[in-house]
Design a protein around this motif. Structure first.
Motif: not given
Length: 441
Positions: A220, A250, A253
């Motif tokens: 991230y 995001w 991730a």
């Protein structure tokens, strides 16, 4: 929804910080509960003036022998470094002591995600170092990050964080993957999603007890550092919840967090350090300063097993400043030390030891990692890799609560998904609640 930290909300946030400051005062005397430690330079114990330097993580000054060198040049000075491992633990303590007007170190390091808060709310607690140096030595954008609207420079740039990928080529070989750094970089070039795809391939034949990456938070932060939008607009408006950069980081991730490719470690905690030592993950997003961290935590067992390749996209993660609090009892001596530690010559020496990339362009032509460092990382062309990344790093704006927002997303939102099995939506909601509390919304 766009919100703003200006007006009453900003006042509420500052009031909350002040309340927190008051509550923490009773506990600011000891650092031993969070892994902090005092580290002397090794020589000069008989000095007449003791200067304390407050840092976080591994700045490399002790490791590169700079404290010893300075004390030999200035035998009336003794240097003590106070180290706190995690920035999110370090900075609240600094705020507490700044607002109390006591207890600060003579020099305080300031991380880039905290520098806007320091500039906007604590500038009167720091010496104006712009009056003490030739500011043209540093990158213009680096100076700008630490400069108030009326031109006061509260910190001298130490380093920047151009991005690479550090990987265990021995584990890649066992998993049947490409080990050549140039060919690897081509496989994931331009897209962090391609890096994640390679992780899926790794896991099909992963050596027993290993994962592809240390954490989803690592991915991230690296992906976020390659975008133009973070959490704020330049006018102070908070945009974290609709930032394109945040959304992309995001999403990638979450691909990691919901797969089996992550070791699910919290960065800078002891289990993460042990993961380096035990070789339990094959890659880590690797800004230049991470080189020194790997050297320290992987130890002799990692020598020749690590390699370095260009990251999917040019990005910056980290970079710091040295400031001198007005509360320092040795301002003159502290200013002199801060200037010396951040001068191009010293930044080049730290790079030679652990590849922390200088914020002073005049040092770039002299950069050469130590032979031991390049040997440790399989003779990777570290200077070229990080220099190439540094040339195309996008400009980003850091807001007043940048680190608090980042910590909520990584240490609450992502960890809820990665370690507790929550859904990505539940992780986002948990982070959102914390961020709204931080911003006083």
């Amino acid at each position: 929804m766009r919100t703003s930290t200006r007006g009453s909300r900003r006042l509420m946030a500052l009031a909350a910080v002040a309340a927190l400051t008051t509550g923490l005062l009773a506990g600011c005397a000891e650092d031993s509960d969070d892994g902090s430690k005092n580290e002397g330079g090794g020589n000069g114990g008989g000095g007449k003036t003791t200067l304390t330097v407050g840092t976080f993580g591994t700045f490399g000054y002790k490791q590169a022998g700079l404290y010893d060198e300075y004390m030999k040049l200035n035998p009336d000075i003794t240097i003590k470094e106070n180290v706190t491992l995690r920035t999110d633990v370090y900075w609240p303590k600094v705020l507490t002591r700044l607002q109390a007007g006591a207890g600060t170190d003579d020099i305080q390091a300031i991380e880039v995600m905290n520098v806007t808060e320091a500039v906007q709310t604590q500038a009167d607690k720091f010496v104006d170092l712009g009056k003490e140096v030739d500011k043209s030595q540093w990158l213009d954008w680096k100076n700008a990050q630490a400069t108030t609207e009326d031109g006061k420079l509260i910190g001298l740039g130490t380093d920047i964080g151009p991005m690479a990928i550090c990987y265990r080529k021995d584990l890649f070989e066992k998993a049947g993957l490409e080990t050549d750094r140039t060919k690897l970089a081509e496989q994931w070039k331009g897209d962090w999603g391609k890096y994640v795809d390679l992780g899926k391939q790794y896991m099909k034949k992963a050596p027993s007890g290993t994962k592809f990456v240390d954490s989803a938070s690592s991915v991230y932060n690296a992906a976020l550092g390659g975008g133009t939008e973070r959490y704020y607009e330049k006018d102070g408006t908070v945009i974290w919840d609709e930032s394109d950069g945040v959304k992309k980081a995001w999403d990638v991730a979450m691909e990691v967090a919901t797969s089996d490719m992550s070791a699910k470690l919290k960065q800078f905690d002891k289990p993460w350090d042990q993961g380096y030592a035990n070789g339990t993950f094959a890659t880590v997003a690797c800004p230049a300063w991470m080189i020194g961290y790997i050297l320290e935590k992987s130890g002799d067992a990692g020598k020749g097993k690590w390699d370095v390749a260009a990251a999917p996209t040019a990005a910056n993660w980290g970079g710091s400043f040295l400031g001198v609090p007005t509360a320092s009892k040795h301002q003159k001596e502290a200013i002199a030390l801060a200037k010396w530690l951040t001068a191009p010559e010293q930044q080049a020496k730290v790079f030679a030891k652990q590849a922390s990339f200088p914020s002073t362009p005049s040092a770039y032509s002299t950069l050469k990692p130590a032979a031991a460092t390049t040997e440790y990382f399989s003779n990777a062309p570290i200077t070229q890799i990080f220099s190439d990344s540094a040339k195309t790093i996008p400009t980003q704006y850091f807001g007043i609560k940048d680190q608090a927002i980042n910590t909520a997303l990584t240490d609450i939102g992502i960890l809820q998904v990665e370690q507790k099995g929550k859904s990505p939506d539940q992780g986002w909601d948990a982070a959102s609640k914390e961020i709204k509390d931080v911003l006083g919304q």
